[in-house]
Scaffold this motif. Structure first.
Motif, PDB file in Angstrom:
ATOM      1  N   ILE A   1     -89.352  55.343  15.607  1.00 46.02           N
ATOM      2  CA  ILE A   1     -88.325  54.613  16.355  1.00 46.02           C
ATOM      3  C   ILE A   1     -87.005  55.348  16.139  1.00 46.02           C
ATOM      4  N   LEU A   2     -86.242  55.527  17.204  1.00 44.23           N
ATOM      5  CA  LEU A   2     -84.984  56.264  17.140  1.00 44.23           C
ATOM      6  C   LEU A   2     -83.801  55.312  17.272  1.00 44.23           C
ATOM      7  N   LEU A   3     -82.886  55.383  16.308  1.00 48.28           N
ATOM      8  CA  LEU A   3     -81.619  54.665  16.382  1.00 48.28           C
ATOM      9  C   LEU A   3     -80.517  55.681  16.621  1.00 48.28           C
ATOM     10  N   GLY A   4     -79.545  55.342  17.458  1.00 50.04           N
ATOM     11  CA  GLY A   4     -78.487  56.292  17.760  1.00 50.04           C
ATOM     12  C   GLY A   4     -77.105  55.671  17.799  1.00 50.04           C
ATOM     13  N   SER A   5     -76.128  56.510  17.546  1.00 53.51           N
ATOM     14  CA  SER A   5     -74.709  56.158  17.635  1.00 53.51           C
ATOM     15  C   SER A   5     -73.938  57.458  17.809  1.00 53.51           C
ATOM     16  N   HIS A   6     -72.689  57.381  18.220  1.00 53.27           N
ATOM     17  CA  HIS A   6     -71.842  58.586  18.201  1.00 53.27           C
ATOM     18  C   HIS A   6     -70.666  58.334  17.280  1.00 53.27           C
ATOM     19  N   TYR A   7     -70.197  59.409  16.637  1.00 51.88           N
ATOM     20  CA  TYR A   7     -69.095  59.261  15.685  1.00 51.88           C
ATOM     21  C   TYR A   7     -67.825  59.962  16.143  1.00 51.88           C
ATOM     22  N   ASP A   8     -67.877  60.697  17.237  1.00 46.09           N
ATOM     23  CA  ASP A   8     -66.705  61.468  17.660  1.00 46.09           C
ATOM     24  C   ASP A   8     -65.673  60.587  18.355  1.00 46.09           C
ATOM     25  N   THR A   9     -64.450  61.067  18.339  1.00 44.67           N
ATOM     26  CA  THR A   9     -63.315  60.397  18.970  1.00 44.67           C
ATOM     27  C   THR A   9     -62.903  61.177  20.216  1.00 44.67           C
ATOM     28  N   LYS A  10     -62.627  60.469  21.285  1.00 46.39           N
ATOM     29  CA  LYS A  10     -62.200  61.145  22.512  1.00 46.39           C
ATOM     30  C   LYS A  10     -60.802  61.734  22.349  1.00 46.39           C
ATOM     31  N   THR A  11     -60.636  62.946  22.815  1.00 46.41           N
ATOM     32  CA  THR A  11     -59.318  63.575  22.849  1.00 46.41           C
ATOM     33  C   THR A  11     -58.559  63.054  24.055  1.00 46.41           C
ATOM     34  N   ILE A  12     -57.456  62.374  23.804  1.00 49.27           N
ATOM     35  CA  ILE A  12     -56.648  61.807  24.883  1.00 49.27           C
ATOM     36  C   ILE A  12     -55.261  62.435  24.821  1.00 49.27           C
ATOM     37  N   PRO A  13     -54.921  63.262  25.796  1.00 49.21           N
ATOM     38  CA  PRO A  13     -53.609  63.927  25.781  1.00 49.21           C
ATOM     39  C   PRO A  13     -52.468  62.936  25.613  1.00 49.21           C
ATOM     40  N   GLY A  14     -51.583  63.241  24.676  1.00 49.62           N
ATOM     41  CA  GLY A  14     -50.411  62.396  24.464  1.00 49.62           C
ATOM     42  C   GLY A  14     -50.675  61.170  23.613  1.00 49.62           C
ATOM     43  N   LYS A  15     -51.927  61.015  23.111  1.00 50.10           N
ATOM     44  CA  LYS A  15     -52.251  59.830  22.309  1.00 50.10           C
ATOM     45  C   LYS A  15     -52.948  60.267  21.024  1.00 50.10           C
ATOM     46  N   ALA A  16     -52.209  60.922  20.167  1.00 55.20           N
ATOM     47  CA  ALA A  16     -52.764  61.409  18.907  1.00 55.20           C
ATOM     48  C   ALA A  16     -53.085  60.268  17.951  1.00 55.20           C
ATOM     49  N   ASP A  17     -52.580  59.060  18.233  1.00 52.98           N
ATOM     50  CA  ASP A  17     -52.814  57.919  17.350  1.00 52.98           C
ATOM     51  C   ASP A  17     -54.041  57.114  17.759  1.00 52.98           C
ATOM     52  N   PHE A  18     -54.870  57.656  18.647  1.00 56.23           N
ATOM     53  CA  PHE A  18     -56.111  56.976  19.028  1.00 56.23           C
ATOM     54  C   PHE A  18     -57.127  57.171  17.913  1.00 56.23           C
ATOM     55  N   ILE A  19     -57.400  56.104  17.138  1.00 53.53           N
ATOM     56  CA  ILE A  19     -58.261  56.237  15.962  1.00 53.53           C
ATOM     57  C   ILE A  19     -59.687  55.774  16.216  1.00 53.53           C
ATOM     58  N   SER A  20     -59.945  55.151  17.356  1.00 51.94           N
ATOM     59  CA  SER A  20     -61.292  54.768  17.803  1.00 51.94           C
ATOM     60  C   SER A  20     -62.069  53.984  16.750  1.00 51.94           C
ATOM     61  N   ALA A  21     -61.508  52.853  16.331  1.00 45.37           N
ATOM     62  CA  ALA A  21     -62.173  52.012  15.334  1.00 45.37           C
ATOM     63  C   ALA A  21     -63.477  51.431  15.870  1.00 45.37           C
ATOM     64  N   ASN A  22     -63.446  50.947  17.098  1.00 43.66           N
ATOM     65  CA  ASN A  22     -64.646  50.337  17.689  1.00 43.66           C
ATOM     66  C   ASN A  22     -65.501  51.368  18.403  1.00 43.66           C
ATOM     67  N   ASP A  23     -64.865  52.241  19.159  1.00 43.68           N
ATOM     68  CA  ASP A  23     -65.588  53.201  19.991  1.00 43.68           C
ATOM     69  C   ASP A  23     -65.992  54.423  19.167  1.00 43.68           C
ATOM     70  N   GLY A  24     -67.063  54.277  18.467  1.00 44.22           N
ATOM     71  CA  GLY A  24     -67.554  55.334  17.588  1.00 44.22           C
ATOM     72  C   GLY A  24     -67.563  54.890  16.142  1.00 44.22           C
ATOM     73  N   GLY A  25     -66.450  54.318  15.695  1.00 41.46           N
ATOM     74  CA  GLY A  25     -66.361  53.900  14.296  1.00 41.46           C
ATOM     75  C   GLY A  25     -67.283  52.745  13.953  1.00 41.46           C
ATOM     76  N   SER A  26     -67.355  51.743  14.824  1.00 38.33           N
ATOM     77  CA  SER A  26     -68.139  50.548  14.494  1.00 38.33           C
ATOM     78  C   SER A  26     -69.635  50.826  14.472  1.00 38.33           C
ATOM     79  N   SER A  27     -70.120  51.547  15.447  1.00 40.67           N
ATOM     80  CA  SER A  27     -71.563  51.804  15.512  1.00 40.67           C
ATOM     81  C   SER A  27     -71.999  52.735  14.378  1.00 40.67           C
ATOM     82  N   THR A  28     -71.152  53.700  14.027  1.00 43.74           N
ATOM     83  CA  THR A  28     -71.450  54.586  12.902  1.00 43.74           C
ATOM     84  C   THR A  28     -71.540  53.780  11.612  1.00 43.74           C
ATOM     85  N   ALA A  29     -70.587  52.875  11.416  1.00 46.08           N
ATOM     86  CA  ALA A  29     -70.600  52.026  10.226  1.00 46.08           C
ATOM     87  C   ALA A  29     -71.859  51.162  10.176  1.00 46.08           C
ATOM     88  N   LEU A  30     -72.242  50.602  11.309  1.00 45.22           N
ATOM     89  CA  LEU A  30     -73.418  49.729  11.326  1.00 45.22           C
ATOM     90  C   LEU A  30     -74.682  50.506  10.972  1.00 45.22           C
TER      91      LEU A  30
END
Length: 293
Positions: free
Chosen positions: A101-130
């Motif tokens: 059985i395969l479980l998957g998640s992504h851990y990378d953060t999207k590069t958003i021009p002009g938004k260096a403070d995008f830390i992606s807590a939910n989008d990538g961070g939450s699934s990796t933690a789980l």
């Protein structure tokens, strides 16, 4: 009248106890929150960044501590005139036979021009933690479990054939080349699963039997209000596996903030997440594994 009042109170107390029992979860939501914070401390897990490399190595260390076999698959791809480095963290809990059985998640953060403070807590961070938390609770025995933390899910500009889903495309193609696709009996992807206002609307582009199983288990746990079948297809890391005929499902809450206004913005922060959401989604995934193994 007074007797009826106390009887109603007793019924309410018993109902409350029964509901709490049904709502029990083996997942430690507070630990999941701390695992998200750890990723935030590394910094945004941007393409080609030191933080991305450190995060991959940290995931590998956590998996080894939990007793899983680990491989970091590092490769490069040339895109838009530059060479990008990606790393999939492949964690394996060996089982009986060749099926897994395969479980998957992504851990990378999207590069958003002009938004260096995008830390992606939910989008990538939450699934990796789980997934890291789940490692403690999945027992040996039955089918093997492979847990792949994908890199390169996020696109640089716009999702296209060579922009986005890099890690999942690579791993799916590796299974194809190795002749292991037929051994992958199910693929469960988790993504954006810790919103305080939790509702997993399972995308339409997924396996119907896995959808039904998810809803059945949610109902069994008295969590039906948190799960439903969505009507829209979602482009996510389950798609390369769906395209190759693997039964796959994406557990994603793609309604993050008012009108999805927290998604891919600086508002995707730890305070928007809930330990209880981790516990609910994680317990359902554990029960899915128990059924599938």
């Amino acid at each position: 009248m007074r007797l009826r009042f106390w009887m109603l109170c007793l019924v309410g107390l018993l109902s409350s106890c029964e509901e709490e029992l049904v709502h029990n979860s083996r997942i430690d939501g507070d630990r999941c929150m701390s695992l998200v914070q750890k990723q935030i401390d590394f910094g945004p897990r941007l393409l080609n960044s030191k933080a991305a490399k450190e995060t991959a190595e940290w995931i590998a260390q956590e998996a080894k501590k939990a007793g899983w076999e680990v491989e970091i698959d590092e490769w490069t791809e040339k895109h838009r005139g530059k060479v990008n480095t990606y790393r999939n963290v492949i964690c394996t809990l060996p089982g009986e036979g060749k099926d897994f059985i395969l479980l998957g998640s992504h851990y990378d953060t999207k590069t958003i021009p002009g938004k260096a403070d995008f830390i992606s807590a939910n989008d990538g961070g939450s699934s990796t933690a789980l997934l890291i938390e789940l490692m403690k609770h999945i027992p040996k025995g039955g089918k093997s479990v492979r847990m792949v933390h994908f890199d390169g899910e996020e696109c640089e500009l716009n999702y296209a054939h060579n922009d986005g889903l890099h890690g999942s495309k690579r791993y799916a193609s590796q299974l194809l080349v190795k002749g292991e696709l037929r051994n992958c009996k199910a693929m469960i992807l988790v993504d954006m699963i810790a919103d305080k206002d939790l509702h997993i609307a399972i995308p339409a582009n997924g396996d119907d039997k896995l959808k039904d199983l998810t809803l059945e288990l949610a109902k069994k746990n008295n969590w039906s209000k948190y799960f439903s079948k969505g009507t829209m297809a979602v482009l996510d890391d389950h798609v390369p596996f769906v395209d190759l005929g693997v039964p796959a499902i994406d557990l994603i809450d793609f309604s993050y903030g008012p009108n999805n206004s927290y998604w891919h913005t600086e508002k995707d922060t730890l305070d928007k997440l809930s330990p209880r959401s981790f516990e609910i989604v994680g317990e359902v995934v554990l029960q899915m594994l128990e059924e599938l193994r």
